[in-house]
Design a protein around this motif. Structure first.
Motif, PDB file in Angstrom:
ATOM      1  N   THR A 183       0.817  -1.227   0.000  1.00  0.00           N
ATOM      2  CA  THR A 183       0.000   0.000   0.000  1.00  0.00           C
ATOM      3  C   THR A 183       0.846   1.270   0.000  1.00  0.00           C
ATOM      4  O   THR A 183       0.411   2.301  -0.513  1.00  0.00           O
ATOM      5  CB  THR A 183      -0.943   0.055   1.219  1.00  0.00           C
ATOM      6  OG1 THR A 183      -0.148  -0.017   2.416  1.00  0.00           O
ATOM      7  CG2 THR A 183      -1.963  -1.068   1.187  1.00  0.00           C
ATOM      8  N   HIS A 184       2.019   1.208   0.616  1.00  0.00           N
ATOM      9  CA  HIS A 184       2.919   2.368   0.590  1.00  0.00           C
ATOM     10  C   HIS A 184       4.296   1.944   1.106  1.00  0.00           C
ATOM     11  O   HIS A 184       4.440   0.884   1.726  1.00  0.00           O
ATOM     12  CB  HIS A 184       2.360   3.546   1.390  1.00  0.00           C
ATOM     13  CG  HIS A 184       2.195   3.283   2.859  1.00  0.00           C
ATOM     14  ND1 HIS A 184       1.268   2.395   3.373  1.00  0.00           N
ATOM     15  CD2 HIS A 184       2.843   3.799   3.934  1.00  0.00           C
ATOM     16  CE1 HIS A 184       1.348   2.389   4.687  1.00  0.00           C
ATOM     17  NE2 HIS A 184       2.295   3.216   5.062  1.00  0.00           N
ATOM     18  N   LEU A 185       5.278   2.797   0.820  1.00  0.00           N
ATOM     19  CA  LEU A 185       6.674   2.412   1.086  1.00  0.00           C
ATOM     20  C   LEU A 185       7.088   2.811   2.504  1.00  0.00           C
ATOM     21  O   LEU A 185       7.842   3.776   2.703  1.00  0.00           O
ATOM     22  CB  LEU A 185       7.580   3.050   0.033  1.00  0.00           C
ATOM     23  CG  LEU A 185       8.971   2.444  -0.146  1.00  0.00           C
ATOM     24  CD1 LEU A 185       8.908   0.980  -0.468  1.00  0.00           C
ATOM     25  CD2 LEU A 185       9.737   3.191  -1.241  1.00  0.00           C
ATOM     26  N   HIS A 186       6.576   2.056   3.486  1.00  0.00           N
ATOM     27  CA  HIS A 186       7.011   2.198   4.876  1.00  0.00           C
ATOM     28  C   HIS A 186       7.480   0.836   5.371  1.00  0.00           C
ATOM     29  O   HIS A 186       7.069  -0.193   4.835  1.00  0.00           O
ATOM     30  CB  HIS A 186       5.849   2.726   5.742  1.00  0.00           C
ATOM     31  CG  HIS A 186       5.771   4.215   5.800  1.00  0.00           C
ATOM     32  ND1 HIS A 186       4.668   4.894   6.252  1.00  0.00           N
ATOM     33  CD2 HIS A 186       6.687   5.169   5.464  1.00  0.00           C
ATOM     34  CE1 HIS A 186       4.917   6.198   6.200  1.00  0.00           C
ATOM     35  NE2 HIS A 186       6.115   6.387   5.711  1.00  0.00           N
ATOM     36  N   PRO A 187       8.331   0.827   6.430  1.00  0.00           N
ATOM     37  CA  PRO A 187       8.971  -0.443   6.812  1.00  0.00           C
ATOM     38  C   PRO A 187       7.999  -1.567   7.186  1.00  0.00           C
ATOM     39  O   PRO A 187       8.340  -2.739   7.049  1.00  0.00           O
ATOM     40  CB  PRO A 187       9.838  -0.065   8.017  1.00  0.00           C
ATOM     41  CG  PRO A 187       9.418   1.297   8.428  1.00  0.00           C
ATOM     42  CD  PRO A 187       8.829   1.961   7.232  1.00  0.00           C
ATOM     43  N   ASP A 188       6.816  -1.223   7.669  1.00  0.00           N
ATOM     44  CA  ASP A 188       5.847  -2.248   8.078  1.00  0.00           C
ATOM     45  C   ASP A 188       4.875  -2.616   6.968  1.00  0.00           C
ATOM     46  O   ASP A 188       3.956  -3.407   7.171  1.00  0.00           O
ATOM     47  CB  ASP A 188       5.084  -1.789   9.332  1.00  0.00           C
ATOM     48  CG  ASP A 188       4.551  -0.370   9.209  1.00  0.00           C
ATOM     49  OD1 ASP A 188       5.130   0.413   8.443  1.00  0.00           O
ATOM     50  OD2 ASP A 188       3.549  -0.039   9.874  1.00  0.00           O
ATOM     51  N   HIS A 189       5.094  -2.065   5.773  1.00  0.00           N
ATOM     52  CA  HIS A 189       4.196  -2.341   4.644  1.00  0.00           C
ATOM     53  C   HIS A 189       4.961  -2.785   3.404  1.00  0.00           C
ATOM     54  O   HIS A 189       4.352  -3.198   2.414  1.00  0.00           O
ATOM     55  CB  HIS A 189       3.366  -1.090   4.320  1.00  0.00           C
ATOM     56  CG  HIS A 189       2.522  -0.654   5.473  1.00  0.00           C
ATOM     57  ND1 HIS A 189       1.201  -0.984   5.595  1.00  0.00           N
ATOM     58  CD2 HIS A 189       2.855   0.037   6.595  1.00  0.00           C
ATOM     59  CE1 HIS A 189       0.726  -0.507   6.745  1.00  0.00           C
ATOM     60  NE2 HIS A 189       1.716   0.116   7.364  1.00  0.00           N
ATOM     61  N   ALA A 190       6.264  -2.651   3.451  1.00  0.00           N
ATOM     62  CA  ALA A 190       7.069  -2.977   2.268  1.00  0.00           C
ATOM     63  C   ALA A 190       8.319  -3.774   2.634  1.00  0.00           C
ATOM     64  O   ALA A 190       9.162  -4.024   1.783  1.00  0.00           O
ATOM     65  CB  ALA A 190       7.481  -1.678   1.567  1.00  0.00           C
TER      66      ALA A 190
ATOM     67  N   GLY B 286      -2.259  10.816   1.379  1.00  0.00           N
ATOM     68  CA  GLY B 286      -2.423  11.699   2.532  1.00  0.00           C
ATOM     69  C   GLY B 286      -1.362  11.358   3.575  1.00  0.00           C
ATOM     70  O   GLY B 286      -0.578  12.210   3.978  1.00  0.00           O
ATOM     71  N   HIS B 287      -1.307  10.092   3.945  1.00  0.00           N
ATOM     72  CA  HIS B 287      -0.234   9.612   4.846  1.00  0.00           C
ATOM     73  C   HIS B 287       1.097   9.713   4.105  1.00  0.00           C
ATOM     74  O   HIS B 287       2.099  10.158   4.643  1.00  0.00           O
ATOM     75  CB  HIS B 287      -0.579   8.180   5.237  1.00  0.00           C
ATOM     76  CG  HIS B 287       0.454   7.459   6.015  1.00  0.00           C
ATOM     77  ND1 HIS B 287       1.023   7.966   7.160  1.00  0.00           N
ATOM     78  CD2 HIS B 287       1.030   6.235   5.814  1.00  0.00           C
ATOM     79  CE1 HIS B 287       1.904   7.081   7.626  1.00  0.00           C
ATOM     80  NE2 HIS B 287       1.929   6.031   6.829  1.00  0.00           N
ATOM     81  N   THR B 288       1.102   9.276   2.850  1.00  0.00           N
ATOM     82  CA  THR B 288       2.206   9.511   1.910  1.00  0.00           C
ATOM     83  C   THR B 288       1.590  10.032   0.612  1.00  0.00           C
ATOM     84  O   THR B 288       0.378  10.255   0.556  1.00  0.00           O
ATOM     85  CB  THR B 288       3.001   8.215   1.597  1.00  0.00           C
ATOM     86  OG1 THR B 288       2.181   7.369   0.793  1.00  0.00           O
ATOM     87  CG2 THR B 288       3.418   7.480   2.858  1.00  0.00           C
TER      88      THR B 288
ATOM     89  N   GLY C  52      -4.646   0.034   4.560  1.00  0.00           N
ATOM     90  CA  GLY C  52      -3.233   0.360   4.852  1.00  0.00           C
ATOM     91  C   GLY C  52      -3.166   1.321   6.025  1.00  0.00           C
ATOM     92  O   GLY C  52      -3.774   1.066   7.069  1.00  0.00           O
ATOM     93  N   ASP C  53      -2.465   2.446   5.839  1.00  0.00           N
ATOM     94  CA  ASP C  53      -2.339   3.431   6.921  1.00  0.00           C
ATOM     95  C   ASP C  53      -3.181   4.684   6.674  1.00  0.00           C
ATOM     96  O   ASP C  53      -2.832   5.777   7.131  1.00  0.00           O
ATOM     97  CB  ASP C  53      -0.865   3.853   7.094  1.00  0.00           C
ATOM     98  CG  ASP C  53      -0.070   2.839   7.903  1.00  0.00           C
ATOM     99  OD1 ASP C  53      -0.663   1.861   8.387  1.00  0.00           O
ATOM    100  OD2 ASP C  53       1.157   3.038   8.034  1.00  0.00           O
ATOM    101  N   LEU C  54      -4.296   4.533   6.004  1.00  0.00           N
ATOM    102  CA  LEU C  54      -5.181   5.697   5.818  1.00  0.00           C
ATOM    103  C   LEU C  54      -5.732   6.166   7.169  1.00  0.00           C
ATOM    104  O   LEU C  54      -5.978   7.348   7.381  1.00  0.00           O
ATOM    105  CB  LEU C  54      -6.331   5.308   4.871  1.00  0.00           C
ATOM    106  CG  LEU C  54      -7.373   6.367   4.600  1.00  0.00           C
ATOM    107  CD1 LEU C  54      -6.759   7.578   3.909  1.00  0.00           C
ATOM    108  CD2 LEU C  54      -8.510   5.805   3.743  1.00  0.00           C
TER     109      LEU C  54
HETATM  110 ZN   LIG Z   1       2.774   4.073   6.922  1.00  0.00          ZN
END
Ligand SMILES: [Zn+2]
Ligand SMILES: [Zn+2]
Length: 259
Positions: free
Chosen positions: A62-69, A154-156, A173-175
């Motif tokens: 969903t986005h390039l953060h350590p807990d999602h990618a 919005g978050h990214t 994701g982190d919405l």
């Molecule tokens: Zn995130």
């Protein structure tokens, strides 16, 4: 959770939830997990579900953060499973400020793990994923044509959510996040005005099963949940995080988004 065409399995990842959507002939992973989740995903699929890893047809990041990618590129390397994500995904950590942000995001993930009292695992993750499939707004997922992609930045700059209209489910994701019984904004909100539009968009969907990356499964109307989250934008950022705005403005991807 059982639905007419699939089951959804909820796994506790290192600092976030993971969801495996199980069909009779294939599996879908939402989303790319933390670096330390690779074994857990493999064990669940092969031992618990007793299915070969080749049944896993797609990882949605969903986005390039350590807990999602974090886990996604390792699963791809080991089992040849394709990754799908937004076309701007790899722009997020570009440039010097991107490198600093990548380091800070890794440290923040460790801090969250420490706060959750999770034992140490590797969190360092690749700052570029080169997705095999680029996901645009309103398209259906490759191999999973009952799941629709919604761009919800919005978050990214590049967050996506995935929606199953038939079963009235969305993975966000982190919405938004759920802490205890409270719905809240993620941290940070890089683009507050864009975030507002994304929250309005999802609040208008006819959905009552919301899968959170941080907060598990919520069986409530999207209108109620996302209106609560949106109301918190009025006080964002909280006073002690005012400097976050200054820092996020250095991010190349954010400047590109506005131009
Ligand atoms: Zn995130
Ligand atoms: Zn997260």
């Amino acid at each position: 959770m059982e639905y007419s065409d699939f089951k959804i399995h909820h796994l506790d990842g290192y600092i976030q939830s993971l969801y495996i959507v199980e069909y009779a002939d294939k599996l879908l992973l939402l989303d790319g997990g933390s670096r330390g989740d690779v074994m857990k995903i493999e064990y669940f699929i092969t031992r618990t579900l007793k299915r070969p890893m080749s049944d896993l047809k797609l990882i949605v990041v969903t986005h390039l953060h350590p807990d999602h990618a974090g886990a996604a590129p390792h699963l791809r390397k080991k089992f040849n499973i394709p990754i799908a994500g937004h076309p701007e995904l790899d722009y997020w950590y570009k440039g010097f400020s991107g490198q600093i942000q990548h380091l800070l995001d890794t440290l923040f993930a460790w801090f969250v793990a420490y706060k959750l009292r999770n034992k140490y695992k590797r969190v360092w993750f690749q700052p570029s994923l080169k997705p095999d499939y680029e996901l645009c707004d309103d398209q259906m997922l490759p191999f999973f044509y009952d799941w629709e992609v919604l761009c919800t930045p919005g978050h990214t700059t590049h967050d996506i959510s995935v929606l199953n209209r038939k079963e009235r489910i969305i993975y966000i994701g982190d919405l938004a996040i759920k802490l205890g019984s409270k719905f809240n904004l993620p941290f940070p909100v890089a683009l507050p005005s864009v975030m507002e539009k994304s929250l309005i968009r999802v609040s208008e969907l006819d959905v009552d099963n919301i899968l959170f990356a941080h907060g598990g499964v919520v069986n409530e109307s999207s209108e109620v949940v996302f209106d609560i989250v949106r109301s918190k934008l009025k006080n964002y950022p909280p006073p002690k995080f005012k400097r976050v705005k200054w820092f996020t403005n250095l991010n190349r991807a954010i400047r590109k988004y506005y131009n």
